[in-house]
Design a protein around this motif. Structure first.
Motif, PDB file in Angstrom:
ATOM      1  N   LYS A  65       0.830  -1.203   0.000  1.00 25.76           N
ATOM      2  CA  LYS A  65       0.000   0.000   0.000  1.00 25.76           C
ATOM      3  C   LYS A  65       0.858   1.244   0.000  1.00 25.76           C
ATOM      4  N   LYS A  66       1.970   1.207   0.732  1.00 24.94           N
ATOM      5  CA  LYS A  66       2.876   2.347   0.765  1.00 24.94           C
ATOM      6  C   LYS A  66       3.501   2.559  -0.609  1.00 24.94           C
ATOM      7  N   GLU A  67       3.901   1.474  -1.264  1.00 26.26           N
ATOM      8  CA  GLU A  67       4.496   1.584  -2.592  1.00 26.26           C
ATOM      9  C   GLU A  67       3.499   2.152  -3.586  1.00 26.26           C
ATOM     10  N   LEU A  68       2.237   1.739  -3.519  1.00 23.28           N
ATOM     11  CA  LEU A  68       1.212   2.260  -4.416  1.00 23.28           C
ATOM     12  C   LEU A  68       1.009   3.747  -4.182  1.00 23.28           C
ATOM     13  N   ALA A  69       0.970   4.169  -2.924  1.00 28.24           N
ATOM     14  CA  ALA A  69       0.803   5.592  -2.611  1.00 28.24           C
ATOM     15  C   ALA A  69       1.961   6.408  -3.155  1.00 28.24           C
ATOM     16  N   GLN A  70       3.186   5.881  -3.048  1.00 29.27           N
ATOM     17  CA  GLN A  70       4.345   6.589  -3.584  1.00 29.27           C
ATOM     18  C   GLN A  70       4.271   6.676  -5.102  1.00 29.27           C
ATOM     19  N   GLN A  71       3.819   5.629  -5.760  1.00 32.08           N
ATOM     20  CA  GLN A  71       3.681   5.661  -7.207  1.00 32.08           C
ATOM     21  C   GLN A  71       2.638   6.680  -7.621  1.00 32.08           C
ATOM     22  N   LEU A  72       1.543   6.751  -6.875  1.00 31.80           N
ATOM     23  CA  LEU A  72       0.498   7.721  -7.198  1.00 31.80           C
ATOM     24  C   LEU A  72       1.006   9.150  -7.049  1.00 31.80           C
ATOM     25  N   ARG A  74       4.151  10.115  -7.464  1.00 31.59           N
ATOM     26  CA  ARG A  74       5.126  10.381  -8.522  1.00 31.59           C
ATOM     27  C   ARG A  74       4.465  10.620  -9.859  1.00 31.59           C
ATOM     28  N   LYS A  75       3.391   9.939 -10.122  1.00 31.37           N
ATOM     29  CA  LYS A  75       2.710  10.054 -11.408  1.00 31.37           C
ATOM     30  C   LYS A  75       1.754  11.234 -11.364  1.00 31.37           C
ATOM     31  N   SER A  76       1.929  12.152 -12.292  1.00 35.88           N
ATOM     32  CA  SER A  76       1.083  13.341 -12.257  1.00 35.88           C
ATOM     33  C   SER A  76      -0.058  13.278 -13.259  1.00 35.88           C
ATOM     34  N   SER A  77       0.091  12.539 -14.352  1.00 32.26           N
ATOM     35  CA  SER A  77      -0.981  12.519 -15.345  1.00 32.26           C
ATOM     36  C   SER A  77      -2.096  11.595 -14.886  1.00 32.26           C
ATOM     37  N   SER A  78      -3.319  11.962 -15.241  1.00 36.72           N
ATOM     38  CA  SER A  78      -4.471  11.177 -14.787  1.00 36.72           C
ATOM     39  C   SER A  78      -4.492   9.796 -15.414  1.00 36.72           C
ATOM     40  N   SER A  79      -3.951   9.648 -16.621  1.00 36.29           N
ATOM     41  CA  SER A  79      -3.963   8.326 -17.247  1.00 36.29           C
ATOM     42  C   SER A  79      -3.076   7.363 -16.486  1.00 36.29           C
ATOM     43  N   LEU A  84      -2.707   2.801 -12.505  1.00 35.90           N
ATOM     44  CA  LEU A  84      -2.297   2.229 -11.221  1.00 35.90           C
ATOM     45  C   LEU A  84      -3.505   1.768 -10.417  1.00 35.90           C
ATOM     46  N   VAL A  85      -4.569   2.570 -10.444  1.00 31.39           N
ATOM     47  CA  VAL A  85      -5.783   2.197  -9.714  1.00 31.39           C
ATOM     48  C   VAL A  85      -6.380   0.934 -10.331  1.00 31.39           C
ATOM     49  N   GLU A  86      -6.392   0.861 -11.670  1.00 33.68           N
ATOM     50  CA  GLU A  86      -6.909  -0.327 -12.336  1.00 33.68           C
ATOM     51  C   GLU A  86      -6.058  -1.551 -12.003  1.00 33.68           C
ATOM     52  N   ALA A  87      -4.741  -1.364 -11.954  1.00 34.46           N
ATOM     53  CA  ALA A  87      -3.850  -2.481 -11.623  1.00 34.46           C
ATOM     54  C   ALA A  87      -4.134  -3.005 -10.221  1.00 34.46           C
ATOM     55  N   GLU A  88      -4.352  -2.098  -9.264  1.00 34.59           N
ATOM     56  CA  GLU A  88      -4.651  -2.556  -7.909  1.00 34.59           C
ATOM     57  C   GLU A  88      -6.001  -3.249  -7.871  1.00 34.59           C
ATOM     58  N   ALA A  89      -6.980  -2.701  -8.587  1.00 33.18           N
ATOM     59  CA  ALA A  89      -8.296  -3.323  -8.622  1.00 33.18           C
ATOM     60  C   ALA A  89      -8.207  -4.711  -9.245  1.00 33.18           C
ATOM     61  N   ALA A  90      -7.376  -4.857 -10.281  1.00 32.39           N
ATOM     62  CA  ALA A  90      -7.210  -6.166 -10.921  1.00 32.39           C
ATOM     63  C   ALA A  90      -6.562  -7.146  -9.961  1.00 32.39           C
ATOM     64  N   SER A  91      -5.570  -6.678  -9.190  1.00 37.75           N
ATOM     65  CA  SER A  91      -4.920  -7.595  -8.249  1.00 37.75           C
ATOM     66  C   SER A  91      -5.874  -7.992  -7.137  1.00 37.75           C
ATOM     67  N   GLU A  92      -6.721  -7.070  -6.700  1.00 39.91           N
ATOM     68  CA  GLU A  92      -7.710  -7.429  -5.681  1.00 39.91           C
ATOM     69  C   GLU A  92      -8.743  -8.377  -6.274  1.00 39.91           C
ATOM     70  N   GLY A  93      -9.092  -8.148  -7.542  1.00 46.78           N
ATOM     71  CA  GLY A  93     -10.036  -9.030  -8.212  1.00 46.78           C
ATOM     72  C   GLY A  93      -9.486 -10.427  -8.346  1.00 46.78           C
ATOM     73  N   ALA A  94      -8.175 -10.541  -8.609  1.00 45.14           N
ATOM     74  CA  ALA A  94      -7.550 -11.862  -8.714  1.00 45.14           C
ATOM     75  C   ALA A  94      -7.623 -12.584  -7.378  1.00 45.14           C
ATOM     76  N   ASN A  95      -7.485 -11.827  -6.285  1.00 50.80           N
ATOM     77  CA  ASN A  95      -7.575 -12.438  -4.959  1.00 50.80           C
ATOM     78  C   ASN A  95      -8.990 -12.895  -4.665  1.00 50.80           C
ATOM     79  N   ASN A  96      -9.971 -12.161  -5.197  1.00 53.59           N
ATOM     80  CA  ASN A  96     -11.369 -12.499  -4.945  1.00 53.59           C
ATOM     81  C   ASN A  96     -11.960 -13.314  -6.090  1.00 53.59           C
ATOM     82  N   GLY A  97     -11.166 -13.665  -7.076  1.00 54.72           N
ATOM     83  CA  GLY A  97     -11.651 -14.366  -8.258  1.00 54.72           C
ATOM     84  C   GLY A  97     -12.272 -15.704  -7.957  1.00 54.72           C
ATOM     85  N   ASN A  98     -11.728 -16.426  -7.016  1.00 56.69           N
ATOM     86  CA  ASN A  98     -12.289 -17.734  -6.679  1.00 56.69           C
ATOM     87  C   ASN A  98     -13.701 -17.601  -6.139  1.00 56.69           C
TER      88      ASN A  98
END
Length: 113
Positions: A65-72, A74-79, A84-98
């Protein structure tokens, strides 16, 4: 069984920061001598190694979570932020995929009319 509560976790993380990671005997001494946990038998009876394992587990949970916050930051453009938000959502989805797959398997199949 009781387990650790959030106030105990905060205390352990703060004392680990104060004494240094790996100085579990000092953290245990702090637990024993603080008035905050004077009647907390569960926490006071944990060994230094058990406290160390708990802090290590907490750090592992907090680090991504700390690494994601730091990446957010550093990145200034909305895209880039949305990627990054989509990547985290995808990783959470993979955890809840079962669970989702199990829910879909329980639904009856319908045929279009």
């Amino acid at each position: 069984e009781k387990g650790f509560d959030p106030s105990e976790d905060r205390f352990l993380l703060c004392k680990t920061h104060e004494y240094g990671f790996g100085n579990w005997d000092d953290v245990k001494d702090a637990v024993r001598t603080t008035e905050q946990f004077e009647f907390d038998y569960f926490l006071k009876t944990r060994t230094a190694a058990e406290l160390g394992r708990r802090v290590t587990a907490l750090v592992k949970l907090l680090k991504p979570k700390k690494e994601l916050a730091q990446q957010l930051k550093r990145k200034s453009s909305s895209s880039n932020v949305s990627k990054l938000v989509e990547a985290e959502a995808a990783s959470e989805g993979a955890n809840n995929g079962n669970a989702a797959a199990n829910n879909n398997a329980k639904r009856p199949k319908t045929t279009p009319t």
